[in-house]
Motif scaffolding. Structure first.
Motif, PDB file in Angstrom:
ATOM      1  N   ARG A 112       0.733  -1.366  -0.233  1.00 11.07           N
ATOM      2  CA  ARG A 112       0.200  -0.503   0.097  1.00 11.07           C
ATOM      3  C   ARG A 112       0.800   1.355   0.133  1.00 11.07           C
ATOM      4  N   LEU A 113       2.222   1.573   0.973  1.00 12.72           N
ATOM      5  CA  LEU A 113       2.941   2.196   0.881  1.00 12.72           C
ATOM      6  C   LEU A 113       3.482   2.745  -0.566  1.00 12.72           C
ATOM      7  N   VAL A 114       3.541   1.684  -1.485  1.00 11.03           N
ATOM      8  CA  VAL A 114       5.032   2.216  -2.285  1.00 11.03           C
ATOM      9  C   VAL A 114       3.174   2.268  -3.506  1.00 11.03           C
ATOM     10  N   ARG A 115       2.044   2.045  -3.365  1.00  8.79           N
ATOM     11  CA  ARG A 115       0.732   2.359  -4.446  1.00  8.79           C
ATOM     12  C   ARG A 115       0.706   3.291  -4.211  1.00  8.79           C
ATOM     13  N   GLY A 116       1.056   3.798  -2.797  1.00 10.91           N
ATOM     14  CA  GLY A 116       0.088   5.465  -2.660  1.00 10.91           C
ATOM     15  C   GLY A 116       1.620   6.312  -3.001  1.00 10.91           C
ATOM     16  N   TRP A 117       2.674   5.698  -2.849  1.00 16.48           N
ATOM     17  CA  TRP A 117       3.640   6.929  -3.655  1.00 16.48           C
ATOM     18  C   TRP A 117       3.401   6.965  -5.617  1.00 16.48           C
ATOM     19  N   GLY A 118       2.366   5.882  -5.995  1.00 13.11           N
ATOM     20  CA  GLY A 118       1.853   5.919  -7.690  1.00 13.11           C
ATOM     21  C   GLY A 118       3.266   4.855  -8.587  1.00 13.11           C
ATOM     22  N   HIS A 119       3.260   4.009  -7.784  1.00 14.62           N
ATOM     23  CA  HIS A 119       4.317   2.542  -8.436  1.00 14.62           C
ATOM     24  C   HIS A 119       2.986   1.471  -8.391  1.00 14.62           C
ATOM     25  N   ALA A 120       3.728   0.830  -9.286  1.00 12.36           N
ATOM     26  CA  ALA A 120       2.630  -0.052  -9.499  1.00 12.36           C
ATOM     27  C   ALA A 120       3.570  -1.248  -9.373  1.00 12.36           C
ATOM     28  N   ASN A 121       4.819  -1.383  -8.827  1.00 17.30           N
ATOM     29  CA  ASN A 121       5.036  -2.957  -7.895  1.00 17.30           C
ATOM     30  C   ASN A 121       4.932  -2.858  -7.278  1.00 17.30           C
ATOM     31  N   GLY A 122       4.409  -2.212  -6.424  1.00 15.35           N
ATOM     32  CA  GLY A 122       4.450  -2.301  -4.523  1.00 15.35           C
ATOM     33  C   GLY A 122       3.750  -3.763  -3.852  1.00 15.35           C
ATOM     34  N   ASP A 123       3.231  -4.545  -4.872  1.00 17.80           N
ATOM     35  CA  ASP A 123       3.760  -5.792  -4.737  1.00 17.80           C
ATOM     36  C   ASP A 123       4.055  -6.950  -4.702  1.00 17.80           C
ATOM     37  N   LEU A 124       5.083  -6.318  -5.949  1.00 13.42           N
ATOM     38  CA  LEU A 124       6.074  -7.240  -6.430  1.00 13.42           C
ATOM     39  C   LEU A 124       7.382  -7.467  -5.080  1.00 13.42           C
ATOM     40  N   LEU A 125       7.095  -5.818  -5.095  1.00 12.23           N
ATOM     41  CA  LEU A 125       8.183  -6.142  -3.824  1.00 12.23           C
ATOM     42  C   LEU A 125       7.854  -5.923  -2.637  1.00 12.23           C
ATOM     43  N   ALA A 126       6.351  -6.078  -2.169  1.00 10.05           N
ATOM     44  CA  ALA A 126       6.246  -6.591  -1.157  1.00 10.05           C
ATOM     45  C   ALA A 126       6.487  -8.031  -0.643  1.00 10.05           C
ATOM     46  N   VAL A 127       6.298  -8.998  -2.161  1.00  8.30           N
ATOM     47  CA  VAL A 127       6.182 -10.580  -1.879  1.00  8.30           C
ATOM     48  C   VAL A 127       7.740 -10.397  -1.875  1.00  8.30           C
ATOM     49  N   ALA A 128       8.593  -9.598  -3.037  1.00  7.51           N
ATOM     50  CA  ALA A 128      10.301  -9.543  -2.013  1.00  7.51           C
ATOM     51  C   ALA A 128      10.721  -9.452  -0.804  1.00  7.51           C
ATOM     52  N   PHE A 129       9.988  -9.584  -0.014  1.00  8.98           N
ATOM     53  CA  PHE A 129      10.310  -9.207   1.365  1.00  8.98           C
ATOM     54  C   PHE A 129       9.665  -9.787   2.073  1.00  8.98           C
ATOM     55  N   LEU A 130       8.850 -10.147   1.636  1.00 13.68           N
ATOM     56  CA  LEU A 130       8.235 -11.541   2.284  1.00 13.68           C
ATOM     57  C   LEU A 130       8.751 -12.852   2.078  1.00 13.68           C
ATOM     58  N   VAL A 131       9.369 -13.211   1.197  1.00 13.49           N
ATOM     59  CA  VAL A 131      10.069 -14.262   0.673  1.00 13.49           C
ATOM     60  C   VAL A 131      11.238 -13.770   1.185  1.00 13.49           C
ATOM     61  N   SER A 132      11.950 -12.909   1.490  1.00 16.08           N
ATOM     62  CA  SER A 132      13.223 -13.519   1.990  1.00 16.08           C
ATOM     63  C   SER A 132      12.966 -14.124   3.193  1.00 16.08           C
ATOM     64  N   PRO A 133      14.157 -14.888   3.006  1.00 16.66           N
ATOM     65  CA  PRO A 133      14.679 -15.785   4.333  1.00 16.66           C
ATOM     66  C   PRO A 133      14.193 -15.171   5.610  1.00 16.66           C
TER      67      PRO A 133
END
Length: 227
Positions: A112-133
């Motif tokens: 949501r934070l990245v989307r709020g900044w007007g970027h379309a890759n917020g979900d991708l960044l969130a998934v990248a954070f999640l799958v980090s060991p």
């Protein structure tokens, strides 16, 4: 002349970008489902292997006795209070489940934070954070990292929504969960206040962060004989 030609302001230009960003990606429900799929099979495996776990459990027990002893200087009072409340009820399962929920809140918050900044890759960044060991380990064990990050991210979200009071409270909770979060909180307030139009809300949020964050460490200060 505004960017984009006559009659087209910068905010008007950003609005379609933000709408497109919100429409893109996998969405909040899918992010929540993915978080559950990755964390639920792991969280039943015990309190975790972090070297501070035994001390955090003892700190939680001391809170229940009414004689608080921090797990380590200067303590992690918010998380220790969570452990104190949940451990007698559900042991490691309930603590780890609550931590997984905090991890899910962080993942959704990042998107949501990245989307709020007007970027379309917020979900991708969130998934990248999640799958980090590191994230998966912290989100399925008795550890304070994910809790502090969740408070920080949602504090930034509320600040961006021009709600400095809830933002200040959440950012103070981040500091109270892990003292080193104060550096990230300062970075959030500085980055948001870089735009002169936003400096007022950052100052108002800071008025809550400073006293509330300090107040959360008063029990630790008292436990160490006011030192």
């Amino acid at each position: 002349m505004p960017p984009g030609g006559p009659g087209r302001s910068a905010p008007a230009q950003r609005a379609p970008r933000r709408a497109a960003a919100g429409a893109a990606g996998i969405g909040d429900r899918a992010l929540a489902a993915l978080t559950a799929a990755l964390t639920l099979p792991i969280l039943w495996m015990g309190y975790g292997t972090d070297i501070d776990v035994p001390d955090v459990l003892r700190a939680g027990e001391s809170i229940r006795r009414g004689d608080y002893v921090p797990s380590r200087p200067p303590g992690v009072p918010v998380f220790e209070a969570v452990v104190a409340a949940l451990d007698p009820i559900g042991g490691h399962l309930l603590i780890n489940l609550a931590t997984a929920v905090a991890g899910g809140a962080t993942v959704l918050g990042i998107a949501r934070l990245v989307r709020g900044w007007g970027h379309a890759n917020g979900d991708l960044l969130a998934v990248a954070f999640l799958v980090s060991p590191a994230t998966l380990i912290a989100a399925t064990s008795t550890a304070d990292f994910v809790w502090a990050t969740a408070f920080l991210v949602w504090g930034a979200i509320w600040l961006g929504r021009d709600r400095p009071v809830p933002a200040g409270v959440l950012l103070a909770l981040a500091v109270g969960t892990r003292l080193s979060s104060v550096l990230l909180v300062a970075a959030v307030l500085l980055a948001d206040g870089w735009d002169p139009a936003h400096r007022g809300r950052g100052v108002r949020a800071a008025r809550f962060v400073s006293p509330l964050g300090a107040l959360l460490y008063v029990p630790s200060w008292l436990a160490y004989d006011r030192s």
